[in-house]
Scaffold this motif. Structure first.
Motif, short mmCIF file in Angstrom:
data_model
loop_
_atom_site.label_atom_id
_atom_site.label_comp_id
_atom_site.label_asym_id
_atom_site.label_seq_id
_atom_site.Cartn_x
_atom_site.Cartn_y
_atom_site.Cartn_z
N PRO A 107 12.58 9.17 78.65
CA PRO A 107 12.43 10.50 77.60
C PRO A 107 11.19 10.16 76.67
O PRO A 107 10.97 10.32 75.71
N TYR A 108 10.05 9.47 77.87
CA TYR A 108 8.74 9.75 77.06
C TYR A 108 7.64 10.77 77.39
O TYR A 108 6.75 10.10 77.52
N SER A 109 8.51 11.87 77.91
CA SER A 109 7.74 13.28 78.52
C SER A 109 6.89 13.33 77.66
O SER A 109 5.72 14.42 78.14
N GLY A 110 6.21 13.11 76.26
CA GLY A 110 5.13 13.41 75.80
C GLY A 110 3.66 12.29 75.81
O GLY A 110 3.25 12.87 75.47
N ALA A 111 4.54 11.53 76.85
CA ALA A 111 3.03 10.05 76.62
C ALA A 111 2.22 11.46 78.36
O ALA A 111 2.35 11.55 79.06
N THR A 112 0.68 10.76 78.16
CA THR A 112 0.19 11.12 79.33
C THR A 112 -0.42 9.93 79.53
O THR A 112 -0.83 8.85 79.17
N GLY A 113 -1.16 10.09 80.78
CA GLY A 113 -2.43 9.06 81.08
C GLY A 113 -2.81 9.58 82.41
O GLY A 113 -2.76 10.44 82.58
N LEU A 167 2.44 7.06 73.87
CA LEU A 167 3.74 6.06 73.96
C LEU A 167 4.02 5.86 73.08
O LEU A 167 3.27 5.18 71.45
N PRO A 168 5.26 5.79 73.07
CA PRO A 168 5.87 5.08 71.45
C PRO A 168 5.30 3.43 71.07
O PRO A 168 4.99 2.60 72.39
N ALA A 169 5.00 3.68 70.00
CA ALA A 169 4.36 2.15 69.34
C ALA A 169 5.36 1.10 69.92
O ALA A 169 7.31 1.43 69.49
N LEU A 170 5.12 -0.62 69.36
CA LEU A 170 5.34 -0.95 69.75
C LEU A 170 6.00 -1.55 68.67
O LEU A 170 5.75 -2.10 68.22
N LYS A 171 6.97 -2.65 69.40
CA LYS A 171 7.31 -3.49 67.94
C LYS A 171 6.73 -5.18 68.09
O LYS A 171 6.36 -5.41 69.10
N ARG A 172 7.16 -5.90 67.22
CA ARG A 172 6.32 -7.11 67.28
C ARG A 172 6.64 -8.13 68.07
O ARG A 172 7.96 -7.64 68.38
#
Lengths: 246, 205
Positions: free
Chosen positions: A153-159, A175-180
């Motif tokens: 579901p990360y279709s908003g990411a580009t690279g 990409l989604p923010a990383l957790k600790r």
């Protein structure tokens, strides 16, 4: 710590202790991360307990690291530093065709289930067009750029992956923010073989970049997964984004 | 080594860890070498404690430091010291290795000459002596914890088990596991504040 609101301490005190030991499951850990981000008292408690956790490694018998370990490590580091030197010409390699490389993927040893699933995800995504290559081109410096494609579901990411001989630089956004305790990790897939590469975190603006120091000559894809801090030797999640090397 | 190299090596050794990390981020192998010399011993010691095998401990330590060298997952000062950051990476690699290998950690042979505790003080560098002293004092402090508290902390930190896995292993409620983690860590923290010498704590970090 005695001036902390009792209700907050009762609700989160034990969770924070387990969190500081990295002993919570992902969902509970995410709840603590979110709470601590908005609660100064609990953030202070976490920092207070973390000092105890950080000293646990000091309690084990202290050993002298083998000199051979240092030699091997520094030999690798110095070789990679030398390879990054701008005076060093890019190595010319003879690469099999893309079809040969994709065919070779299924002639290798049987992958462990997680890796097999990852490889299948990439092949399936290719079959239905998720691996469509976007903008690409060759730079004046001889580098070659290919677009990366995001998986649901990360279709908003580009690279994009900038390839320079056997090495490259991967740039990502969205990409989604990383957790600790999490990092993003790059992997280089060649046939059935998936090799770990560098780890990275996102900048404040949500973008990320990571160098792939080696392994792109003859590789099929570079992909990114989410891993525990420090990285893993095998992917523990499916890919969020991938770039086809060609 | 040339005089110029000697000078730059001395200059690097004077840098604080955070300053070294800036140079490591720029892929300076000499800065990385100094970083390893400072933290390689504690890293290897932790790796061995987790995986219980020297060859595996070397692999874990090498993988951890190479990930630091190659990555742009840079150290964040808000999250503690560079050593704590390095050791958290070693711990994660070690737990990963343990889960893949499935081996139990054998007992450490304290007559082994690579164990700092077994060597005469006169043979140790200042840093090694401080590490040994801190380690002995901390083990003493942890030894004062009730066994049920130290056990859950050791299983979580050195074994990589989750609180639910520990609850199942020890056949106790989840809340009890978390409660013992909290009490144990609070006692250790109190020892840092009141019992352990500040020089030891700062020297370790």
């Amino acid at each position: 710590m005695t001036d902390q609101p009792r209700s907050c301490d009762e609700r989160w005190g034990e969770e924070i202790a387990a969190y500081s030991l990295d002993a919570l499951d992902e969902a509970a850990s995410a709840r603590v991360t979110d709470h601590v981000a908005g609660c100064n008292a609990c953030a202070a408690r976490l920092r207070w307990l973390q000092a105890a956790v950080d000293l646990l490694p000091a309690s084990v018998p202290q050993l002298e690291a083998p000199p051979a370990l240092r030699e091997r490590l520094m030999a690798t580091v110095e070789a990679e530093a030398e390879a990054r030197s701008p005076s060093r010409p890019a190595a010319a390699t003879s690469r099999p065709s893309l079809g040969e490389r994709i065919g070779a993927r299924f002639r290798g040893p049987v992958l462990r289930p997680a890796l097999a699933g990852l490889a299948v995800a990439l092949i399936v995504a290719g079959a239905v067009g998720y691996e469509l290559r976007g903008d690409s081109g060759t730079g004046a410096d001889g580098t070659h750029t290919v677009a990366a494609t995001a998986f649901k579901p990360y279709s908003g990411a580009t690279g994009s992956l900038v390839i320079d001989g056997d090495r490259g630089d991967l740039h990502v956004a969205g990409l989604p923010a990383l957790k600790r305790g999490q990092v993003y990790q790059a992997w280089v897939a060649t046939g059935n073989d998936i090799e770990p590469s560098s780890v990275f975190v996102l900048a404040g603006d949500g973008t990320g970049e990571v160098s792939i120091p080696k392994g792109l000559s003859g590789a099929d894809q570079v992909m990114v997964t989410r891993e525990p801090e420090g990285g893993s030797t095998a992917p523990s999640t499916g890919p969020l984004i991938a770039a086809t090397v060609d | 080594m040339s005089p110029e190299s000697d000078q730059s090596a001395v200059a690097l050794e004077r840098l604080a860890d955070e300053e070294l990390m800036v140079l490591v981020d720029r892929k300076d192998p000499h800065a990385f070498e100094v970083l390893y010399d400072r933290h390689g011993g504690p890293a290897y010691s932790l790796a061995y404690r987790i995986v219980g095998d020297r060859v595996a401990a070397e692999d874990v330590t090498q993988e951890a430091f190479l990930s630091i060298w190659r990555s742009r997952a840079r150290f964040d000062r808000a999250r503690g010291s560079v050593r704590s950051w390095v050791l958290s990476i070693v711990r994660n690699r070690g737990i990963d290795s343990l889960r893949r290998g499935g081996a139990n950690a054998p007992a450490l042979d304290l007559d082994d000459e690579t164990v700092l505790e077994s060597r005469p003080s006169s043979e140790l560098t200042e840093d090694e002596a401080l590490r040994r002293e801190t380690s002995e004092e901390l083990r003493g402090a942890l030894g004062q914890l009730p066994e049920d508290q130290s056990r859950v902390i050791h299983l979580a930190y050195f074994g990589g088990f989750s609180h639910s896995e520990i609850a199942e292993m020890l056949n106790m409620p989840l809340g009890t596991v978390k409660g013992r983690m909290r009490l144990g860590l609070e006692k250790i923290r109190a020892q840092i504040a009141e019992g352990l010498s500040p020089e030891m704590v700062e020297g370790w970090s």
